[in-house]
Design an enzyme around this catalytic site. Structure first.
Site, PDB file in Angstrom:
ATOM      1  N   GLY A  46     103.417  43.483 105.633  1.00  0.00           N
ATOM      2  CA  GLY A  46     103.268  42.904 104.309  1.00  0.00           C
ATOM      3  C   GLY A  46     102.232  43.682 103.528  1.00  0.00           C
ATOM      4  O   GLY A  46     101.385  44.372 104.103  1.00  0.00           O
ATOM      5  N   GLN A  51      95.979  44.736  97.118  1.00  0.00           N
ATOM      6  CA  GLN A  51      95.615  45.714  98.142  1.00  0.00           C
ATOM      7  C   GLN A  51      95.802  47.154  97.669  1.00  0.00           C
ATOM      8  O   GLN A  51      95.226  48.060  98.251  1.00  0.00           O
ATOM      9  CB  GLN A  51      96.427  45.485  99.420  1.00  0.00           C
ATOM     10  CG  GLN A  51      96.043  44.219 100.135  1.00  0.00           C
ATOM     11  CD  GLN A  51      96.858  44.065 101.381  1.00  0.00           C
ATOM     12  OE1 GLN A  51      97.960  43.533 101.362  1.00  0.00           O
ATOM     13  NE2 GLN A  51      96.313  44.558 102.495  1.00  0.00           N
ATOM     14  N   CYS A  99      95.003  43.543 109.179  1.00  0.00           N
ATOM     15  CA  CYS A  99      95.170  43.700 107.735  1.00  0.00           C
ATOM     16  C   CYS A  99      94.988  45.157 107.356  1.00  0.00           C
ATOM     17  O   CYS A  99      94.074  45.820 107.849  1.00  0.00           O
ATOM     18  CB  CYS A  99      94.144  42.833 107.004  1.00  0.00           C
ATOM     19  SG  CYS A  99      94.286  42.882 105.213  1.00  0.00           S
ATOM     20  N   LEU A 100      95.828  45.639 106.475  1.00  0.00           N
ATOM     21  CA  LEU A 100      95.710  47.013 105.997  1.00  0.00           C
ATOM     22  C   LEU A 100      94.431  47.230 105.195  1.00  0.00           C
ATOM     23  O   LEU A 100      93.996  48.365 105.019  1.00  0.00           O
ATOM     24  CB  LEU A 100      96.934  47.392 105.167  1.00  0.00           C
ATOM     25  CG  LEU A 100      98.259  47.388 105.936  1.00  0.00           C
ATOM     26  CD1 LEU A 100      99.421  47.661 104.985  1.00  0.00           C
ATOM     27  CD2 LEU A 100      98.247  48.355 107.081  1.00  0.00           C
ATOM     28  N   HIS A 141      99.330  35.107 104.992  1.00  0.00           N
ATOM     29  CA  HIS A 141      98.393  36.226 104.894  1.00  0.00           C
ATOM     30  C   HIS A 141      98.503  36.908 103.530  1.00  0.00           C
ATOM     31  O   HIS A 141      97.493  37.129 102.848  1.00  0.00           O
ATOM     32  CB  HIS A 141      98.685  37.225 106.026  1.00  0.00           C
ATOM     33  CG  HIS A 141      97.785  38.402 106.044  1.00  0.00           C
ATOM     34  ND1 HIS A 141      96.832  38.579 107.011  1.00  0.00           N
ATOM     35  CD2 HIS A 141      97.688  39.486 105.223  1.00  0.00           C
ATOM     36  CE1 HIS A 141      96.184  39.712 106.782  1.00  0.00           C
ATOM     37  NE2 HIS A 141      96.689  40.283 105.709  1.00  0.00           N
ATOM     38  N   GLU A 142      99.723  37.223 103.114  1.00  0.00           N
ATOM     39  CA  GLU A 142      99.909  37.913 101.823  1.00  0.00           C
ATOM     40  C   GLU A 142      99.574  37.000 100.655  1.00  0.00           C
ATOM     41  O   GLU A 142      98.988  37.448  99.664  1.00  0.00           O
ATOM     42  CB  GLU A 142     101.326  38.471 101.710  1.00  0.00           C
ATOM     43  CG  GLU A 142     101.687  39.492 102.773  1.00  0.00           C
ATOM     44  CD  GLU A 142     100.649  40.592 102.979  1.00  0.00           C
ATOM     45  OE1 GLU A 142     100.012  41.030 101.998  1.00  0.00           O
ATOM     46  OE2 GLU A 142     100.479  41.026 104.128  1.00  0.00           O
ATOM     47  N   HIS A 145      95.930  37.018  99.875  1.00  0.00           N
ATOM     48  CA  HIS A 145      95.489  38.172  99.083  1.00  0.00           C
ATOM     49  C   HIS A 145      95.577  37.881  97.585  1.00  0.00           C
ATOM     50  O   HIS A 145      94.749  38.346  96.809  1.00  0.00           O
ATOM     51  CB  HIS A 145      96.330  39.409  99.406  1.00  0.00           C
ATOM     52  CG  HIS A 145      95.900  40.121 100.632  1.00  0.00           C
ATOM     53  ND1 HIS A 145      94.644  40.684 100.782  1.00  0.00           N
ATOM     54  CD2 HIS A 145      96.559  40.380 101.796  1.00  0.00           C
ATOM     55  CE1 HIS A 145      94.560  41.251 101.966  1.00  0.00           C
ATOM     56  NE2 HIS A 145      95.706  41.083 102.612  1.00  0.00           N
TER      57      HIS A 145
END
Length: 188
Positions: A46, A51, A99-100, A141-142, A145
């Protein structure tokens, strides 16, 4: 399409609520295509617009389950409903995520087992996603953000202290730090 730089935890765009998308334009379509490419190269399951430095309520997702069933898409201006959390501590083997924007690390985090997400797609059609398990974790999670929350913000005190040590060591706790998937090598 282009791979976009991914912001690291200290960047202000990651800690601010994202703005709604008013109109789906060619710029939005290009952004979504670039986000898919960036997520694939990273690799991730994702990626939210904040991000990649864009404060808009958009995220993309891609996941292949244990039976090799692909699941991929994007959602604009999502609204999320979650089933109540099961009480107890998270299982580090089954409930860890990464997480990225805090790359190379994973920590256990309890998430709701089921969610319903409503929003729109790139054609302006209504989207309804009702999922459980790992897919529900991705949605939560997304979505976080988009509200300026990183998963590391939700960790218990012990893991939070570890996150802070890692961030200090790697110089990630300040604005403007990013990495380019497929090009940059990050420690972790």
């Amino acid at each position: 399409m282009a791979v976009l730089p991914i912001r690291i935890m200290g960047d202000p765009v990651l800690h601010s609520p994202a703005d709604p998308v008013d109109e789906i334009t060619d710029e939005i379509r290009t952004l979504v295509a670039d986000m898919h490419e960036t997520m694939d190269v990273a690799p991730g399951v994702g990626l939210a617009a904040p991000q990649v430095g864009v404060g808009l309520r958009i995220y993309v997702y891609s996941y292949v389950d244990d039976d090799e069933n692909p699941w991929r898409g994007e959602i604009i201006n999502p609204v999320l409903w979650m089933a109540p959390l099961e009480p107890g501590a998270p299982d580090p083997d089954l409930e860890s995520e990464g997480c990225l924007s805090f790359p190379g690390e994973r920590f256990p985090l309890r998430r709701s087992e089921r969610v319903l997400v409503l929003g729109t797609d790139l054609e302006g059609r209504q989207v309804r996603i009702e999922v459980d398990g790992w897919r529900a974790r991705i949605m939560q999670h997304e979505f976080d953000h988009l509200d300026g929350i990183l998963y590391v913000d939700r960790l218990d005190d012990g893991d939070w202290k570890t996150v802070q040590k890692i961030a200090r060591k790697r110089g990630w706790g300040r604005p403007g730090v990013s990495w380019l998937p497929g090009v940059d090598h990050l420690e972790g």
